[in-house]
Write a protein that holds these residues in place. Structure first.
Motif, PDB file in Angstrom:
ATOM      1  N   VAL A  81       0.888  -1.161   0.000  1.00  0.00           N
ATOM      2  CA  VAL A  81       0.000   0.000   0.000  1.00  0.00           C
ATOM      3  C   VAL A  81       0.929   1.214   0.000  1.00  0.00           C
ATOM      4  O   VAL A  81       1.571   1.521   1.006  1.00  0.00           O
ATOM      5  CB  VAL A  81      -0.929   0.017   1.226  1.00  0.00           C
ATOM      6  CG1 VAL A  81      -1.799   1.274   1.205  1.00  0.00           C
ATOM      7  CG2 VAL A  81      -1.802  -1.234   1.266  1.00  0.00           C
ATOM      8  N   VAL A  82       1.045   1.851  -1.142  1.00  0.00           N
ATOM      9  CA  VAL A  82       2.013   2.937  -1.310  1.00  0.00           C
ATOM     10  C   VAL A  82       1.596   4.142  -0.474  1.00  0.00           C
ATOM     11  O   VAL A  82       0.448   4.591  -0.532  1.00  0.00           O
ATOM     12  CB  VAL A  82       2.129   3.344  -2.793  1.00  0.00           C
ATOM     13  CG1 VAL A  82       3.083   4.530  -2.950  1.00  0.00           C
ATOM     14  CG2 VAL A  82       2.613   2.163  -3.633  1.00  0.00           C
ATOM     15  N   ARG A  83       2.533   4.632   0.322  1.00  0.00           N
ATOM     16  CA  ARG A  83       2.294   5.815   1.155  1.00  0.00           C
ATOM     17  C   ARG A  83       3.134   6.963   0.609  1.00  0.00           C
ATOM     18  O   ARG A  83       4.128   7.375   1.203  1.00  0.00           O
ATOM     19  CB  ARG A  83       2.637   5.502   2.609  1.00  0.00           C
ATOM     20  CG  ARG A  83       1.717   4.433   3.196  1.00  0.00           C
ATOM     21  CD  ARG A  83       2.193   3.955   4.557  1.00  0.00           C
ATOM     22  NE  ARG A  83       1.229   3.042   5.148  1.00  0.00           N
ATOM     23  CZ  ARG A  83       1.170   1.746   4.889  1.00  0.00           C
ATOM     24  NH1 ARG A  83       2.026   1.204   4.040  1.00  0.00           N
ATOM     25  NH2 ARG A  83       0.264   0.971   5.450  1.00  0.00           N
TER      26      ARG A  83
ATOM     27  N   GLU B  30       1.990  -0.843  -8.262  1.00  0.00           N
ATOM     28  CA  GLU B  30       1.756  -0.815  -6.821  1.00  0.00           C
ATOM     29  C   GLU B  30       0.737   0.293  -6.559  1.00  0.00           C
ATOM     30  O   GLU B  30       0.758   1.325  -7.234  1.00  0.00           O
ATOM     31  CB  GLU B  30       3.055  -0.546  -6.064  1.00  0.00           C
ATOM     32  CG  GLU B  30       4.202  -1.489  -6.401  1.00  0.00           C
ATOM     33  CD  GLU B  30       3.957  -2.934  -6.028  1.00  0.00           C
ATOM     34  OE1 GLU B  30       2.945  -3.228  -5.337  1.00  0.00           O
ATOM     35  OE2 GLU B  30       4.767  -3.799  -6.421  1.00  0.00           O
ATOM     36  N   ARG B  31      -0.130   0.100  -5.558  1.00  0.00           N
ATOM     37  CA  ARG B  31      -1.275   0.994  -5.412  1.00  0.00           C
ATOM     38  C   ARG B  31      -1.317   1.694  -4.064  1.00  0.00           C
ATOM     39  O   ARG B  31      -0.955   1.124  -3.042  1.00  0.00           O
ATOM     40  CB  ARG B  31      -2.569   0.204  -5.638  1.00  0.00           C
ATOM     41  CG  ARG B  31      -2.710  -0.304  -7.075  1.00  0.00           C
ATOM     42  CD  ARG B  31      -3.900  -1.240  -7.252  1.00  0.00           C
ATOM     43  NE  ARG B  31      -4.118  -1.505  -8.673  1.00  0.00           N
ATOM     44  CZ  ARG B  31      -3.493  -2.475  -9.356  1.00  0.00           C
ATOM     45  NH1 ARG B  31      -2.642  -3.281  -8.740  1.00  0.00           N
ATOM     46  NH2 ARG B  31      -3.719  -2.634 -10.640  1.00  0.00           N
ATOM     47  N   GLN B  32      -1.853   2.923  -4.096  1.00  0.00           N
ATOM     48  CA  GLN B  32      -2.142   3.653  -2.868  1.00  0.00           C
ATOM     49  C   GLN B  32      -3.483   3.168  -2.307  1.00  0.00           C
ATOM     50  O   GLN B  32      -4.267   2.502  -2.996  1.00  0.00           O
ATOM     51  CB  GLN B  32      -2.207   5.150  -3.148  1.00  0.00           C
ATOM     52  CG  GLN B  32      -0.889   5.766  -3.589  1.00  0.00           C
ATOM     53  CD  GLN B  32      -1.038   7.231  -3.938  1.00  0.00           C
ATOM     54  OE1 GLN B  32      -1.385   7.599  -5.050  1.00  0.00           O
ATOM     55  NE2 GLN B  32      -0.767   8.085  -2.950  1.00  0.00           N
ATOM     56  N   GLN B  33      -3.754   3.516  -1.055  1.00  0.00           N
ATOM     57  CA  GLN B  33      -4.990   3.070  -0.422  1.00  0.00           C
ATOM     58  C   GLN B  33      -6.222   3.489  -1.232  1.00  0.00           C
ATOM     59  O   GLN B  33      -7.169   2.698  -1.391  1.00  0.00           O
ATOM     60  CB  GLN B  33      -5.097   3.618   1.002  1.00  0.00           C
ATOM     61  CG  GLN B  33      -6.362   3.170   1.728  1.00  0.00           C
ATOM     62  CD  GLN B  33      -6.377   3.572   3.192  1.00  0.00           C
ATOM     63  OE1 GLN B  33      -5.347   3.932   3.753  1.00  0.00           O
ATOM     64  NE2 GLN B  33      -7.542   3.501   3.817  1.00  0.00           N
ATOM     65  N   GLU B  34      -6.205   4.695  -1.763  1.00  0.00           N
ATOM     66  CA  GLU B  34      -7.355   5.174  -2.537  1.00  0.00           C
ATOM     67  C   GLU B  34      -7.579   4.317  -3.781  1.00  0.00           C
ATOM     68  O   GLU B  34      -8.736   4.076  -4.185  1.00  0.00           O
ATOM     69  CB  GLU B  34      -7.144   6.634  -2.947  1.00  0.00           C
ATOM     70  CG  GLU B  34      -7.087   7.621  -1.787  1.00  0.00           C
ATOM     71  CD  GLU B  34      -5.732   7.617  -1.065  1.00  0.00           C
ATOM     72  OE1 GLU B  34      -4.792   6.946  -1.554  1.00  0.00           O
ATOM     73  OE2 GLU B  34      -5.618   8.263  -0.011  1.00  0.00           O
ATOM     74  N   GLU B  35      -6.501   3.856  -4.390  1.00  0.00           N
ATOM     75  CA  GLU B  35      -6.623   3.022  -5.585  1.00  0.00           C
ATOM     76  C   GLU B  35      -7.162   1.633  -5.237  1.00  0.00           C
ATOM     77  O   GLU B  35      -7.975   1.063  -5.975  1.00  0.00           O
ATOM     78  CB  GLU B  35      -5.271   2.920  -6.281  1.00  0.00           C
ATOM     79  CG  GLU B  35      -4.778   4.236  -6.861  1.00  0.00           C
ATOM     80  CD  GLU B  35      -3.358   4.152  -7.388  1.00  0.00           C
ATOM     81  OE1 GLU B  35      -3.178   4.335  -8.604  1.00  0.00           O
ATOM     82  OE2 GLU B  35      -2.429   3.906  -6.591  1.00  0.00           O
ATOM     83  N   TRP B  36      -6.704   1.098  -4.096  1.00  0.00           N
ATOM     84  CA  TRP B  36      -7.250  -0.187  -3.630  1.00  0.00           C
ATOM     85  C   TRP B  36      -8.743  -0.047  -3.360  1.00  0.00           C
ATOM     86  O   TRP B  36      -9.557  -0.903  -3.772  1.00  0.00           O
ATOM     87  CB  TRP B  36      -6.530  -0.643  -2.369  1.00  0.00           C
ATOM     88  CG  TRP B  36      -5.175  -1.229  -2.558  1.00  0.00           C
ATOM     89  CD1 TRP B  36      -3.986  -0.731  -2.098  1.00  0.00           C
ATOM     90  CD2 TRP B  36      -4.848  -2.444  -3.237  1.00  0.00           C
ATOM     91  NE1 TRP B  36      -2.944  -1.545  -2.450  1.00  0.00           N
ATOM     92  CE2 TRP B  36      -3.445  -2.611  -3.153  1.00  0.00           C
ATOM     93  CE3 TRP B  36      -5.592  -3.401  -3.919  1.00  0.00           C
ATOM     94  CZ2 TRP B  36      -2.778  -3.700  -3.711  1.00  0.00           C
ATOM     95  CZ3 TRP B  36      -4.930  -4.493  -4.484  1.00  0.00           C
ATOM     96  CH2 TRP B  36      -3.546  -4.636  -4.388  1.00  0.00           C
ATOM     97  N   ALA B  37      -9.122   1.013  -2.664  1.00  0.00           N
ATOM     98  CA  ALA B  37     -10.527   1.210  -2.301  1.00  0.00           C
ATOM     99  C   ALA B  37     -11.415   1.285  -3.543  1.00  0.00           C
ATOM    100  O   ALA B  37     -12.527   0.727  -3.575  1.00  0.00           O
ATOM    101  CB  ALA B  37     -10.671   2.479  -1.467  1.00  0.00           C
ATOM    102  N   LYS B  38     -10.936   1.955  -4.569  1.00  0.00           N
ATOM    103  CA  LYS B  38     -11.706   2.085  -5.806  1.00  0.00           C
ATOM    104  C   LYS B  38     -11.925   0.724  -6.465  1.00  0.00           C
ATOM    105  O   LYS B  38     -13.033   0.425  -6.945  1.00  0.00           O
ATOM    106  CB  LYS B  38     -10.971   3.028  -6.762  1.00  0.00           C
ATOM    107  CG  LYS B  38     -11.743   3.366  -8.030  1.00  0.00           C
ATOM    108  CD  LYS B  38     -10.973   4.376  -8.865  1.00  0.00           C
ATOM    109  CE  LYS B  38     -11.741   4.710 -10.152  1.00  0.00           C
ATOM    110  NZ  LYS B  38     -10.993   5.697 -10.978  1.00  0.00           N
TER     111      LYS B  38
END
Length: 363
Positions: A296-298, A329-337
């Motif tokens: 989860v990219v920060r 690799e994805r940020q939290q917002e991308e995972w949520a989407k």
């Protein structure tokens, strides 16, 4: 005017040093590869104490005598990089020898968490060459820089280069060993209530074996392509099943995806996530869920140097996915989407080790 010119020149010199430090990052990379190829780490480990440059040169079995005078240069850059350290031979002596650091110990062959196979995969010329075509890729319709380089995807390339396939599989297994060890210790509660689990894209089963051993009540299944799981032997609560994750896979209480989704673009990920949703929704049990082990990219976190460095590593991996397989690799917002698009109800993220997180996703 003169002072302004001096200030401009100083700023230019600092900028130049910054750019050179980036441009020459590969020097540390290839110097470490050299040390691994020469067996320097194992030689220092077997020596049992600080090793002088003279002792090291004598111990290198295939060293050309005319190159002996340059070994100190490899050691010097790797000391600066933190791979080795210098230590005085005796309390009152001036002579120093080389010793291993925590960073080099994890590269020793007898270390249970050895990541050398993963490093060898990353350093293979077949993997590094496509980077030269990154700018070309941005200007054409090719799938990846890897496809530009070799005329096919990485997955298709494996068919006629089994050695590279084995190298990458060994690298993935070595990475799994360390992550899984922390996972089953730190995140036991994520697995304790489960009676069954399928590890989709689980390779040779490093992660599933650790879970099966830690939770003997759980029925674990490793699901991967038939050619990957063929001939692999299971155990009392572990078995292997071949198939295609884009078509269907076994239904269990939970589905595990360890570093699978970062291999795919959003469209490919959504297909996999929808399959997962269908599979666990067909189970009429409490506690059904999808378990993802991935980054989860920060990107915006700059709390301290360690956090900043971990983010940099995540971004390096993101670029690697782009170059090799068109993944990310994805940020939290991308995972949520993605979870929302696949009609999952909610999710929970737990950082587990380094730059990796555990994501529990609920139908």
């Amino acid at each position: 005017m003169g002072n302004a010119n001096v200030e401009d020149a100083n700023e230019a010199l600092q900028a130049q040093a910054h750019i050179w430090s980036h441009a020459f990052n590969f020097v540390s990379f290839m110097s470490l590869k050299c040390a691994l190829d020469l067996g320097i780490l194992e030689i220092i480990q077997n020596h049992g104490k600080a090793m002088t440059i003279t002792e090291l040169v004598v111990a290198l079995p295939m060293l050309n005598p005319t190159k002996a005078c340059d070994i100190y240069r490899i050691m010097r850059i790797l000391v600066h990089s933190g791979i080795f350290a210098r230590q005085k031979l005796y309390n009152d002596a001036q002579e120093e020898g080389y010793v291993l650091t925590n960073s080099s110990r994890i590269l020793l062959k007898d270390n249970p968490f050895c990541i050398t196979p993963a490093l060898n995969a990353a350093m293979d010329p077949v993997i590094t060459k496509p980077w030269s075509f990154l700018s070309t890729w941005f200007q054409n319709d090719d799938h990846t820089p890897f496809a530009i380089t070799y005329g096919e995807t990485l997955w298709d390339y494996f068919a006629h280069d089994p050695q590279l396939k084995d190298l990458i599989n060994d690298g993935l297994a070595s990475d799994s060993q360390l992550v899984t060890n922390v996972l089953v210790d730190k995140c036991k509660e994520a697995f304790e209530e489960l009676n069954s689990l399928v590890d989709v894209g689980g390779g040779t089963g490093t992660t599933a074996k650790a879970i099966a051993d830690t939770f003997p009540h759980m029925e674990c299944t490793v699901f991967d392509l038939p050619n990957i799981v063929a001939g692999l032997q299971g155990s009392k609560n572990l078995k292997y099943v071949g198939g295609n994750m884009f078509e269907a896979f076994p239904t269990r209480d939970a589905i595990l995806l360890k570093k699978v989704l970062h291999d795919w673009n959003d469209e490919g990920c959504l297909k996999i996530l929808k399959r997962c949703k269908e599979a666990i929704s067909s189970q009429d049990k409490v506690g059904r869920k999808l378990i993802i082990i991935d980054m989860v990219v920060r990107e915006n976190e700059k709390v301290n140097d360690e956090a900043s460095n971990l983010t940099k590593i995540q971004l390096f991996f993101d670029m690697l996915m782009l170059v090799l397989v068109a993944g990310k690799e994805r940020q939290q917002e991308e995972w949520a989407k993605l979870f929302s698009a696949a009609c999952f109800r909610s999710y929970k993220i737990t950082p587990i080790v380094g730059f990796t997180s555990l994501i529990e996703v609920y139908p």
